[in-house]
Design a protein around this motif. Structure first.
Motif, PDB file in Angstrom:
ATOM      1  N   HIS A  70       0.813  -1.216   0.000  1.00 44.63           N
ATOM      2  CA  HIS A  70       0.000   0.000   0.000  1.00 44.63           C
ATOM      3  C   HIS A  70       0.847   1.266   0.000  1.00 44.63           C
ATOM      4  CE1 HIS A  70      -2.542   3.183   1.796  1.00 44.63           C
ATOM      5  NE2 HIS A  70      -3.463   2.634   1.017  1.00 44.63           N
ATOM      6  N   ASN A  71       1.841   1.338   0.876  1.00 48.74           N
ATOM      7  CA  ASN A  71       2.615   2.570   1.026  1.00 48.74           C
ATOM      8  C   ASN A  71       3.721   2.720  -0.013  1.00 48.74           C
ATOM      9  OD1 ASN A  71       1.024   2.952   3.258  1.00 48.74           O
ATOM     10  ND2 ASN A  71       2.593   2.344   4.713  1.00 48.74           N
ATOM     11  N   MET A  72       4.402   1.609  -0.337  1.00 44.13           N
ATOM     12  CA  MET A  72       5.557   1.688  -1.232  1.00 44.13           C
ATOM     13  C   MET A  72       5.271   1.150  -2.627  1.00 44.13           C
ATOM     14  SD  MET A  72       7.941   2.961   0.744  1.00 44.13           S
ATOM     15  CE  MET A  72       9.542   2.517   0.158  1.00 44.13           C
ATOM     16  N   GLY A  73       4.175   0.420  -2.803  1.00 40.18           N
ATOM     17  CA  GLY A  73       3.838  -0.126  -4.111  1.00 40.18           C
ATOM     18  C   GLY A  73       4.643  -1.349  -4.500  1.00 40.18           C
ATOM     19  N   PHE A  74       5.168  -2.100  -3.516  1.00 42.91           N
ATOM     20  CA  PHE A  74       5.948  -3.297  -3.808  1.00 42.91           C
ATOM     21  C   PHE A  74       5.027  -4.462  -4.130  1.00 42.91           C
ATOM     22  CE2 PHE A  74       9.501  -1.726  -0.805  1.00 42.91           C
ATOM     23  CZ  PHE A  74      10.015  -0.944  -1.813  1.00 42.91           C
ATOM     24  N   ASN A  75       5.566  -5.423  -4.870  1.00 45.69           N
ATOM     25  CA  ASN A  75       4.848  -6.650  -5.167  1.00 45.69           C
ATOM     26  C   ASN A  75       5.087  -7.634  -4.024  1.00 45.69           C
ATOM     27  OD1 ASN A  75       3.501  -8.736  -6.338  1.00 45.69           O
ATOM     28  ND2 ASN A  75       5.031  -9.125  -7.921  1.00 45.69           N
ATOM     29  N   VAL A 116      11.079  -6.596   9.388  1.00 46.57           N
ATOM     30  CA  VAL A 116      11.478  -5.695   8.304  1.00 46.57           C
ATOM     31  C   VAL A 116      11.498  -6.488   7.006  1.00 46.57           C
ATOM     32  CG1 VAL A 116      13.258  -4.144   7.446  1.00 46.57           C
ATOM     33  CG2 VAL A 116      12.868  -4.336   9.892  1.00 46.57           C
ATOM     34  N   LEU A 117      10.800  -5.979   5.994  1.00 43.92           N
ATOM     35  CA  LEU A 117      10.740  -6.624   4.686  1.00 43.92           C
ATOM     36  C   LEU A 117      11.499  -5.795   3.663  1.00 43.92           C
ATOM     37  CD1 LEU A 117       6.974  -7.605   4.490  1.00 43.92           C
ATOM     38  CD2 LEU A 117       8.872  -9.063   5.084  1.00 43.92           C
ATOM     39  N   LYS A 118      12.180  -6.478   2.739  1.00 41.95           N
ATOM     40  CA  LYS A 118      12.848  -5.823   1.618  1.00 41.95           C
ATOM     41  C   LYS A 118      12.293  -6.387   0.321  1.00 41.95           C
ATOM     42  CE  LYS A 118      17.332  -4.537   3.450  1.00 41.95           C
ATOM     43  NZ  LYS A 118      18.777  -4.686   3.306  1.00 41.95           N
ATOM     44  N   ASP A 119      12.375  -5.583  -0.722  1.00 40.64           N
ATOM     45  CA  ASP A 119      11.922  -6.007  -2.038  1.00 40.64           C
ATOM     46  C   ASP A 119      13.121  -6.525  -2.822  1.00 40.64           C
ATOM     47  OD1 ASP A 119      10.347  -6.461  -4.186  1.00 40.64           O
ATOM     48  OD2 ASP A 119      10.162  -4.367  -4.783  1.00 40.64           O
TER      49      ASP A 119
END
Length: 160
Positions: A70-75, A116-119
């Motif tokens: 929602h905030n960053m638009g990541f898949n 913490v999640l990373k794309d």
């Protein structure tokens, strides 16, 4: 004195759960299993593990992924858990009445969990991939092992 907020330039998204009613040691047992894994694999692991700590951690991972999309638009398919930490929170203390006017203390520990999640697609240009720590290290296999046979040529059983 106020703490400065770090601006998120590296494509990290986090979720923080505070005052979760369980000991930090029991939550770390689950967190150590999911650190470095992909988002989809983590959800499957947390659904199948038989520990009580899995449900609040499942909710935090799901919330962090919702923040990322929602905030960053990541898949969500390309998310990886880069950091997962558990800290001890405050301990709730109560007194339980016992016989002869005595009382025993009841301590209810709490913990704070941060996911913490990373794309992964954000880092593909730099060849940076978050992998589980066991995949980083390749174990050496020892092929020159010598076997000692105790029944042939000496050893403990030859002595009388």
């Amino acid at each position: 004195m106020r703490k400065k907020r770090n601006k998120n330039l590296y494509g990290e998204v986090y979720a923080l759960g505070q005052h979760i009613s369980m000991s930090a040691h029991k939550a770390r047992r689950v967190i150590d299993q999911i650190r470095g894994r992909s988002y989809e694999e983590t959800l499957m692991i947390l659904e199948l593990m038989p520990y009580r700590a899995c449900y609040p951690i499942f909710k935090l991972v799901y919330s962090a992924a919702a923040n990322a999309s929602h905030n960053m638009g990541f898949n969500e398919a390309s998310l990886v858990i880069s950091k997962a930490e558990v800290n001890e929170g405050t301990t709730m203390k109560k007194l339980k009445p016992r016989a002869r006017g005595r009382s025993y203390a009841i301590k209810r520990p709490t913990c704070h969990i941060r996911i913490v999640l990373k794309d992964k697609s954000f880092y593909e240009e730099e060849n940076f991939f978050c992998l589980k720590q066991s995949e980083w290290k390749k174990k050496k296999k020892y092929t020159d092992m010598t076997y000692h046979y105790m029944d042939k040529g000496g050893g403990l059983w030859d002595k009388k």
